[in-house]
Design a protein around this motif. Structure first.
Motif, PDB file in Angstrom:
ATOM      1  N   TYR A 248      55.266 -82.567  19.704  1.00 50.99           N
ATOM      2  CA  TYR A 248      56.464 -82.611  20.533  1.00 50.99           C
ATOM      3  C   TYR A 248      56.051 -82.758  22.149  1.00 50.99           C
ATOM      4  CZ  TYR A 248      58.668 -80.673  16.232  1.00 50.99           C
ATOM      5  OH  TYR A 248      58.989 -80.520  14.980  1.00 50.99           O
ATOM      6  N   ASP A 249      57.133 -82.948  22.898  1.00 46.83           N
ATOM      7  CA  ASP A 249      56.932 -82.922  24.503  1.00 46.83           C
ATOM      8  C   ASP A 249      56.828 -81.695  24.828  1.00 46.83           C
ATOM      9  OD1 ASP A 249      56.846 -86.030  24.218  1.00 46.83           O
ATOM     10  OD2 ASP A 249      58.976 -85.860  24.518  1.00 46.83           O
ATOM     11  N   VAL A 250      55.572 -81.035  25.117  1.00 45.00           N
ATOM     12  CA  VAL A 250      55.557 -79.502  25.434  1.00 45.00           C
ATOM     13  C   VAL A 250      55.235 -79.546  27.061  1.00 45.00           C
ATOM     14  CG1 VAL A 250      54.388 -77.700  25.187  1.00 45.00           C
ATOM     15  CG2 VAL A 250      54.739 -78.987  23.213  1.00 45.00           C
ATOM     16  N   TYR A 251      56.119 -78.653  27.566  1.00 48.79           N
ATOM     17  CA  TYR A 251      55.909 -78.495  29.132  1.00 48.79           C
ATOM     18  C   TYR A 251      55.489 -77.010  29.477  1.00 48.79           C
ATOM     19  CZ  TYR A 251      58.778 -82.423  28.969  1.00 48.79           C
ATOM     20  OH  TYR A 251      59.355 -83.966  28.672  1.00 48.79           O
ATOM     21  N   PRO A 252      54.331 -76.841  29.632  1.00 50.20           N
ATOM     22  CA  PRO A 252      53.754 -75.310  29.992  1.00 50.20           C
ATOM     23  C   PRO A 252      54.519 -74.875  31.421  1.00 50.20           C
ATOM     24  CG  PRO A 252      51.803 -76.970  29.511  1.00 50.20           C
ATOM     25  CD  PRO A 252      52.997 -77.634  29.541  1.00 50.20           C
ATOM     26  N   VAL A 253      54.782 -73.855  31.407  1.00 47.67           N
ATOM     27  CA  VAL A 253      55.367 -73.208  32.695  1.00 47.67           C
ATOM     28  C   VAL A 253      54.241 -71.892  33.105  1.00 47.67           C
ATOM     29  CG1 VAL A 253      57.153 -72.094  34.055  1.00 47.67           C
ATOM     30  CG2 VAL A 253      57.567 -73.937  32.164  1.00 47.67           C
ATOM     31  N   ASN A 254      53.736 -72.168  34.041  1.00 48.82           N
ATOM     32  CA  ASN A 254      52.890 -70.841  34.682  1.00 48.82           C
ATOM     33  C   ASN A 254      52.553 -71.455  36.058  1.00 48.82           C
ATOM     34  OD1 ASN A 254      50.874 -69.492  35.463  1.00 48.82           O
ATOM     35  ND2 ASN A 254      50.191 -69.117  33.419  1.00 48.82           N
ATOM     36  N   PRO A 255      53.021 -70.590  36.933  1.00 48.71           N
ATOM     37  CA  PRO A 255      52.950 -70.835  38.508  1.00 48.71           C
ATOM     38  C   PRO A 255      51.424 -70.746  38.897  1.00 48.71           C
ATOM     39  CG  PRO A 255      53.697 -68.506  38.111  1.00 48.71           C
ATOM     40  CD  PRO A 255      53.778 -69.371  36.837  1.00 48.71           C
TER      41      PRO A 255
ATOM     42  N   GLU B 170      45.250 -77.045  28.762  1.00 48.93           N
ATOM     43  CA  GLU B 170      44.981 -77.763  27.367  1.00 48.93           C
ATOM     44  C   GLU B 170      45.443 -79.161  27.744  1.00 48.93           C
ATOM     45  OE1 GLU B 170      43.659 -76.642  24.533  1.00 48.93           O
ATOM     46  OE2 GLU B 170      43.761 -74.431  25.163  1.00 48.93           O
ATOM     47  N   GLY B 171      45.109 -79.655  28.650  1.00 51.74           N
ATOM     48  CA  GLY B 171      45.327 -81.139  29.123  1.00 51.74           C
ATOM     49  C   GLY B 171      46.686 -81.565  29.552  1.00 51.74           C
ATOM     50  N   LEU B 172      47.521 -80.490  29.902  1.00 52.86           N
ATOM     51  CA  LEU B 172      49.033 -80.686  30.002  1.00 52.86           C
ATOM     52  C   LEU B 172      49.436 -80.373  31.460  1.00 52.86           C
ATOM     53  CD1 LEU B 172      50.761 -79.822  26.627  1.00 52.86           C
ATOM     54  CD2 LEU B 172      50.137 -82.351  27.404  1.00 52.86           C
ATOM     55  N   LYS B 173      50.267 -81.055  31.982  1.00 47.44           N
ATOM     56  CA  LYS B 173      50.710 -80.568  33.293  1.00 47.44           C
ATOM     57  C   LYS B 173      51.545 -79.387  33.369  1.00 47.44           C
ATOM     58  CE  LYS B 173      53.680 -82.099  37.384  1.00 47.44           C
ATOM     59  NZ  LYS B 173      54.538 -82.914  37.918  1.00 47.44           N
ATOM     60  N   CYS B 174      51.068 -78.593  34.205  1.00 45.43           N
ATOM     61  CA  CYS B 174      51.560 -77.026  34.115  1.00 45.43           C
ATOM     62  C   CYS B 174      52.501 -77.089  35.229  1.00 45.43           C
ATOM     63  CB  CYS B 174      50.612 -75.959  34.467  1.00 45.43           C
ATOM     64  SG  CYS B 174      51.227 -74.379  33.712  1.00 45.43           S
ATOM     65  N   TYR B 175      53.764 -76.543  35.045  1.00 47.27           N
ATOM     66  CA  TYR B 175      54.952 -76.297  36.067  1.00 47.27           C
ATOM     67  C   TYR B 175      55.043 -74.995  36.553  1.00 47.27           C
ATOM     68  CZ  TYR B 175      56.189 -80.923  34.238  1.00 47.27           C
ATOM     69  OH  TYR B 175      56.287 -82.431  33.861  1.00 47.27           O
ATOM     70  N   ARG B 176      55.467 -74.920  37.767  1.00 47.44           N
ATOM     71  CA  ARG B 176      55.659 -73.792  38.311  1.00 47.44           C
ATOM     72  C   ARG B 176      56.814 -72.769  37.791  1.00 47.44           C
ATOM     73  NH1 ARG B 176      52.736 -72.034  42.555  1.00 47.44           N
ATOM     74  NH2 ARG B 176      54.420 -70.796  43.382  1.00 47.44           N
ATOM     75  N   SER B 177      58.008 -73.554  37.668  1.00 50.27           N
ATOM     76  CA  SER B 177      59.061 -72.856  36.921  1.00 50.27           C
ATOM     77  C   SER B 177      59.588 -73.979  36.086  1.00 50.27           C
ATOM     78  CB  SER B 177      60.139 -72.633  37.881  1.00 50.27           C
ATOM     79  OG  SER B 177      60.814 -73.778  38.364  1.00 50.27           O
ATOM     80  N   ILE B 178      60.399 -73.691  35.228  1.00 51.51           N
ATOM     81  CA  ILE B 178      61.215 -74.609  33.986  1.00 51.51           C
ATOM     82  C   ILE B 178      61.986 -75.540  34.937  1.00 51.51           C
ATOM     83  CG2 ILE B 178      63.127 -72.863  33.683  1.00 51.51           C
ATOM     84  CD1 ILE B 178      63.009 -74.057  30.864  1.00 51.51           C
ATOM     85  N   ASN B 179      62.568 -75.167  35.993  1.00 46.94           N
ATOM     86  CA  ASN B 179      63.468 -75.895  36.892  1.00 46.94           C
ATOM     87  C   ASN B 179      62.772 -77.072  37.652  1.00 46.94           C
ATOM     88  OD1 ASN B 179      66.000 -74.612  36.302  1.00 46.94           O
ATOM     89  ND2 ASN B 179      65.427 -72.843  37.447  1.00 46.94           N
ATOM     90  N   GLU B 180      61.280 -76.964  37.560  1.00 47.87           N
ATOM     91  CA  GLU B 180      60.608 -78.065  38.221  1.00 47.87           C
ATOM     92  C   GLU B 180      60.577 -79.394  37.306  1.00 47.87           C
ATOM     93  OE1 GLU B 180      56.946 -76.956  39.749  1.00 47.87           O
ATOM     94  OE2 GLU B 180      57.646 -75.698  41.534  1.00 47.87           O
ATOM     95  N   ILE B 181      60.644 -79.081  36.087  1.00 44.83           N
ATOM     96  CA  ILE B 181      60.644 -80.006  34.839  1.00 44.83           C
ATOM     97  C   ILE B 181      61.723 -81.017  35.045  1.00 44.83           C
ATOM     98  CG2 ILE B 181      60.644 -80.559  32.508  1.00 44.83           C
ATOM     99  CD1 ILE B 181      59.529 -77.558  32.198  1.00 44.83           C
ATOM    100  N   GLU B 182      61.637 -82.199  35.081  1.00 47.25           N
ATOM    101  CA  GLU B 182      62.665 -83.257  35.345  1.00 47.25           C
ATOM    102  C   GLU B 182      63.293 -83.570  34.042  1.00 47.25           C
ATOM    103  OE1 GLU B 182      61.002 -86.976  37.086  1.00 47.25           O
ATOM    104  OE2 GLU B 182      60.216 -85.709  38.857  1.00 47.25           O
ATOM    105  N   ASP B 183      62.558 -83.401  32.989  1.00 48.06           N
ATOM    106  CA  ASP B 183      63.384 -83.693  31.530  1.00 48.06           C
ATOM    107  C   ASP B 183      64.279 -82.531  31.345  1.00 48.06           C
ATOM    108  OD1 ASP B 183      61.959 -86.330  31.607  1.00 48.06           O
ATOM    109  OD2 ASP B 183      60.420 -85.353  30.182  1.00 48.06           O
TER     110      ASP B 183
END
Length: 245
Positions: A36-43, A49-62
């Protein structure tokens, strides 16, 4: 939106993703990231695990279909607000510490935050498993299960996991497993609506400690049992067991 419309996610955010491979937020990420397209969120992290991490879910463009919230009960409240703002369709709230320990006010507040904008599974849930779709949000490391034709709904995550592994030992496979948890929103009756028509499910089994709506449950079971077996293990049928749950 009904649960029947939510069981084919493509984009999943993990709020509380962790770099520690022993923690739920990492185990779930590794379960899902190949499929799946997985988006880790951790500020506090740039990458997990090799995936870009986002500070919040609202930073995810998709757009995000599911959010798995692997945070404390208190922090899950703020995460739920973010899920609503983002337009998440289903939030799986792992944390306990709500109605099951007497904190009914906090549980009602969580439900109020979601309103009719975002469906909730849990809180206090071990997650969901659809083996044929490689959709595994369980945070139990090394759990044994097989792909098959039996659906299993469990109100208790620990009982559910034990019985799931016993089924695997007997060569019995699952079409779906769902840890219902505290059921403040999604409940067993909604899953029955889906499983009645699910071609991959030939047998439905449940472990319940109480009913969300007993009249609706037994009416639905009568309808389904004309097409496929429904097996219920009901706990709390005497005073001692009732106090224990």
């Amino acid at each position: 939106m009904k649960i029947t419309e939510l069981l084919s996610p493509r984009k999943i955010a993990i709020i509380g993703a962790s770099a520690d491979r022993r923690r739920a937020g990492n185990i779930i990420l590794r379960n899902l990231k190949e499929y799946y397209d997985v988006y880790p969120v951790n500020p506090l992290r740039d990458e997990i695990e090799g995936l870009k991490c986002y500070r919040s879910i609202n930073e995810i463009e998709d757009e995000i279909d599911w959010a798995i919230v692997s945070l404390s009960a208190e922090k899950s409240m703020d995460a739920m607000k973010s899920c609503v703002e983002k337009g998440v369709k289903l939030a799986i709230i792992i944390a306990g510490g709500f109605g099951e320990v007497g904190k009914k006010k906090e549980q009602e507040e969580l439900k109020k935050i979601a309103g009719d904008k975002c469906r909730i599974m849990g809180p206090n849930t071990v997650g969901m498993l659809l083996p044929h779709n490689n959709l595994n949000t369980l945070f139990i490391p090394g759990i044994k299960f097989l792909d098959g034709n039996i659906a299993f709904l469990a109100q208790s995550g620990s009982i559910g996991v034990i019985l799931m592994e016993e089924m695997a030992k007997e060569g019995l496979g699952l079409s779906l497993f769902a840890g219902l948890g505290n059921r403040i929103d999604v409940n067993e009756n909604e899953f029955l609506d889906f499983l009645e028509k699910d071609e991959k499910t030939e047998v439905i089994s449940l472990y319940l400690e109480s009913f969300s709506d007993a009249w609706k449950f037994f009416r639905k079971c009568r309808e389904i049992s004309a097409k496929k077996p429904v097996i219920l293990l009901k706990a709390g049928n005497n005073k001692k067991s009732s106090r224990a749950i």
